[in-house]
Design an enzyme around this catalytic site. Structure first.
Site, PDB file in Angstrom:
ATOM      1  N   LYS A 117       0.856  -1.186   0.000  1.00 19.03           N
ATOM      2  CA  LYS A 117       0.000   0.000   0.000  1.00 19.03           C
ATOM      3  C   LYS A 117       0.895   1.239   0.000  1.00 19.03           C
ATOM      4  O   LYS A 117       1.693   1.457   0.921  1.00 19.03           O
ATOM      5  CB  LYS A 117      -0.910   0.022   1.227  1.00 19.03           C
ATOM      6  CG  LYS A 117      -1.818   1.243   1.240  1.00 19.03           C
ATOM      7  CD  LYS A 117      -2.443   1.468   2.608  1.00 19.03           C
ATOM      8  CE  LYS A 117      -3.137   2.832   2.619  1.00 19.03           C
ATOM      9  NZ  LYS A 117      -3.513   3.254   3.981  1.00 19.03           N
ATOM     10  N   GLY A 178      -7.971   9.401  10.321  1.00 19.30           N
ATOM     11  CA  GLY A 178      -8.175   9.521  11.759  1.00 19.30           C
ATOM     12  C   GLY A 178      -9.218  10.531  12.180  1.00 19.30           C
ATOM     13  O   GLY A 178      -9.427  10.744  13.373  1.00 19.30           O
ATOM     14  N   GLY A 205     -11.050   8.023   7.118  1.00 25.05           N
ATOM     15  CA  GLY A 205     -12.210   8.818   7.464  1.00 25.05           C
ATOM     16  C   GLY A 205     -13.353   8.076   8.112  1.00 25.05           C
ATOM     17  O   GLY A 205     -14.254   8.689   8.684  1.00 25.05           O
TER      18      GLY A 205
END
Length: 281
Positions: A117, A178, A205
């Site tokens: 990622k 966050g 989110g």
């Protein structure tokens, strides 16, 4: 006595979507990916990952001990690579070069593992992605043989560019990492989904289960969640709730919900045959 009522129903009930999530050569039954940061200890991490039902787990290479430090707990003792697909990420990187070097290290630590990622941040306060550096890093990583799942903004043009250069999954934010603000721009997220030929996975989110369900209803193939679980008062319970929400949202999307209408009432009960009372003028 066995109740055979369901066997007599004149149709087949299919309560759950059975289509697997496909990312590159990998297949997953779960559409929930979870992070491993912010938990109070490794044991809580393990319990929450198990409660989530996730099969893919992401970890920050720059912050996580994978055996390179003998003086701290090794995440791999709690999250086994034989049980989960590990997704090393570049959290904390602010340039393409930092991200590239971090994932080279990850590949070395994880015996050649190439599914990663990518996230390249633009600001330490908002953690909003730097899309220019992200595109640059993605190109270099793909050239080096990495399979890149990429964190990006909710800009449909950038999302398509990242797909076109070879990223295997696009991971737009719903809101800031966050923040727990949920999906602030559902129209952009839907645009990205409708134009993508690779999985779109909402990343960042999500604050609670309903946010995860909404992302799935919009057509996302999966969601990635960390803070919403780790910061909950009861993390294991939230992990279970989000697992159920992902399944529910996916089923709702596959069920093809009714179209929304403006000023066009349509009663649930039929009106044919009702005797209308004529009003005398």
């Amino acid at each position: 006595m066995v109740d055979n009522t369901l066997k007599k129903l004149p149709f087949k009930m299919r309560p759950f979507d059975t289509e697997k999530l496909k990312i590159s050569k990998y297949k997953f039954s779960s559409r929930l990916i979870v992070g491993t940061g912010k938990y109070k200890d490794m044991e809580e991490t393990r319990r929450c990952v198990e409660a989530s039902g996730a099969e893919m787990v992401t970890l920050a290479i720059r912050r996580t001990n994978l055996g390179q430090n003998d003086n701290s707990p090794n995440l791999l003792d709690y999250i086994s690579p034989s049980k989960y697909t590990l997704l090393p990420n570049t959290a904390g990187c602010y340039t393409a070069e930092e991200a590239f070097r971090t994932l080279l290290l990850a590949r070395e630590l994880l015996d050649g593992h190439c599914l990663v990622k990518l996230e390249v941040l633009g600001n330490p306060e908002t953690l909003y992605p730097n899309v220019v550096e992200t595109v640059s890093a993605a190109k270099k990583l793909i050239t080096e043989g990495f399979e890149v799942m990429v964190y990006t903004s909710d800009d449909p043009i950038i999302a398509k560019e990242l797909e076109d250069i070879g990223c295997v999954a696009i991971m737009p934010l719903g809101s800031l990492i966050g923040s727990g603000q949920g999906i602030l721009n559902p129209l952009n997220l839907k645009l990205i989904v409708e134009n993508a030929n690779v999985p779109v996975i909402m990343d960042a989110g999500i604050g609670t289960a309903s946010d995860a369900a909404r992302a799935m209803e919009l057509g996302c193939e999966a969601v990635l969640v960390n803070s919403a679980i780790a910061a909950a008062g009861q993390p294991e319970q939230m992990a279970t709730a989000i697992k159920q929400a992902v399944e529910s949202g996916r089923n709702a999307f596959k069920a093809k919900p009714m179209k929304k209408k403006n000023y066009s009432a349509s009663p649930s009960s039929p009106v044919e045959g009702i005797i209308e009372k004529k009003i005398k003028s």
